[in-house]
Design an enzyme around this catalytic site. Structure first.
Site, PDB file in Angstrom:
ATOM      1  N   LYS A  55       0.793  -1.517  -0.091  1.00 47.50           N
ATOM      2  CA  LYS A  55      -0.062  -0.513  -0.156  1.00 47.50           C
ATOM      3  C   LYS A  55       1.252   1.259  -0.053  1.00 47.50           C
ATOM      4  O   LYS A  55       2.036   1.310   1.058  1.00 47.50           O
ATOM      5  CB  LYS A  55      -0.401   0.227   0.919  1.00 47.50           C
ATOM      6  CG  LYS A  55      -1.926   1.200   1.338  1.00 47.50           C
ATOM      7  CD  LYS A  55      -3.145   1.188   2.596  1.00 47.50           C
ATOM      8  CE  LYS A  55      -3.375   3.526   2.599  1.00 47.50           C
ATOM      9  NZ  LYS A  55      -3.113   2.728   3.629  1.00 47.50           N
ATOM     10  N   GLN A  56       0.410   1.702  -1.149  1.00 48.92           N
ATOM     11  CA  GLN A  56       0.971   3.318  -0.907  1.00 48.92           C
ATOM     12  C   GLN A  56       0.279   4.435  -1.068  1.00 48.92           C
ATOM     13  O   GLN A  56      -0.874   4.527  -1.732  1.00 48.92           O
ATOM     14  CB  GLN A  56       2.619   2.749  -2.221  1.00 48.92           C
ATOM     15  CG  GLN A  56       3.807   3.947  -2.006  1.00 48.92           C
ATOM     16  CD  GLN A  56       3.708   4.747  -0.958  1.00 48.92           C
ATOM     17  OE1 GLN A  56       3.325   5.561  -0.147  1.00 48.92           O
ATOM     18  NE2 GLN A  56       5.154   3.951  -0.866  1.00 48.92           N
TER      19      GLN A  56
END
Length: 350
Positions: free
Chosen positions: A237-238
């Site tokens: 996740k970014q």
């Protein structure tokens, strides 16, 4: 597609017709129905992990596509319960959080030990649970940038979770300890048969200068992703990149001219593709975060983020505040709109 074009407005052609000039799409592992067999069949993940990943990828409205739509609600700790749920106090009640993810057809719901544990017997078999095992709580004063464990991997397994999630603040003073802690937690989760998702956030006061905030620079976030896949996160996740050149502006780390002249550009799809490339060329899926709620512009912002992620080669969106900080019917509508971007075959990899 007409609705998606309307939300993109004057950026529709800029985003939907763009052809990537950096890493060609033929280099990427692109999400699809055979993604798990293509990537994980010969890895060190045991059959129980593959079973957990299969459940995650085959739930909700995006089941069988290789794409993910995840509802994350941990802001009650990461920010404060009042700031997170003040716009819609229904979500002070944890059951409403799980119901939102279920009714919106999300692949899974990511939340705290408290939220998911309180409703485990009722819902863990109905929607994949992703237990966030560490948090940065802001009640300590002055505030600090440190993620600390709030529970055990075994507790997440006992409540029926198919995955654990964790954050590492790469670049922070405590990052080395966080990397060691989460590496061990991920190894144990895999041993028990759960999948792993890593929030790969950068955090350091020096990353924000008087001129620009480089916490979302493509080069810094790309390297955070690369560290994340190294500790065997199954999904990364970014935040969507908003700028570039963090290493150069801050004058640290190792760079090459190719990083900026050949493998990135100013186009948002190229910036996101650099993040995907750092996730082993898409073999480990990149989900971008939906960001804070801005009110009336949330729908347009959600569509734009989803289009950029998909066309860059990403695997989906993890969007929370835009959905749960509004009436449930609207929250479901927004999450379904995001999902429609990934279901629409006209929106292709750039």
């Amino acid at each position: 597609m007409k609705k998606i074009n309307e939300y993109l407005g004057d950026q529709a052609e800029y985003l939907l017709e763009y052809s990537c000039k950096t890493f060609d799409k033929t280099r990427l592992t692109i999400p699809g129905p055979d993604y798990l067999d293509q990537v994980f069949l010969n890895t060190n993940r045991n059959p129980q992990v593959l079973n957990s990943l299969s459940r995650l990828y085959n739930s909700g409205n995006l089941a069988g596509t290789g794409y993910l739509s995840i509802l994350p609600v941990d802001q009650g700790i990461e920010h404060s319960a009042g700031s997170a749920f003040g716009p819609n106090p229904d979500y002070f009640d944890p059951e409403n959080i799980v119901q939102l993810g279920l009714e919106a057809g999300c692949n899974g719901v990511a939340s705290t030990f408290g939220v998911l544990g309180l409703n485990a017997r009722k819902y863990a078999h109905k929607i994949p649970y992703i237990v966030k095992i560490n948090h940065n709580e802001l009640l300590t004063y002055p505030n600090k940038h440190d993620q600390i464990l709030f529970g055990t991997v075994k507790d997440a397994w006992n409540m029926g979770a198919c995955a654990i999630g964790a954050t590492v603040y790469f670049g922070s003073a405590e990052s080395n300890r966080q990397i060691r802690e989460i590496s061990e937690a991920f190894a144990y989760a895999h041993e028990l048969g759960m999948a792993t998702i890593l929030w790969c956030y950068t955090r350091n006061e020096a990353f924000k200068t008087k001129d620009k905030d480089y916490h979302t620079a493509a080069d810094l976030t790309g390297q955070a992703n690369h560290l994340g896949v190294t500790i065997q996160a199954d999904i990364i996740k970014q935040k969507l990149p908003e700028t570039n050149g963090g290493f150069k502006a801050l004058d640290f780390g190792k760079t090459s001219k190719e990083m900026y002249e050949k493998y990135t550009s100013d186009h948002p799809i190229d910036l996101c593709r650099y993040q995907v490339a750092n996730c082993y060329m898409g073999k480990i899926g990149l989900i971008n975060s939906g960001g804070a709620s801005s009110g009336d512009s949330d729908y347009a912002e959600a569509v734009k983020t989803a289009v950029i992620n998909k066309r860059a080669g990403g695997m989906g969106l993890i969007s929370g505040r835009k959905a749960f900080q509004r009436p449930r019917k609207e929250g479901i509508e927004l999450l379904n709109l995001i999902q429609q971007v990934y279901l629409d075959e006209e929106i292709t990899i750039a």
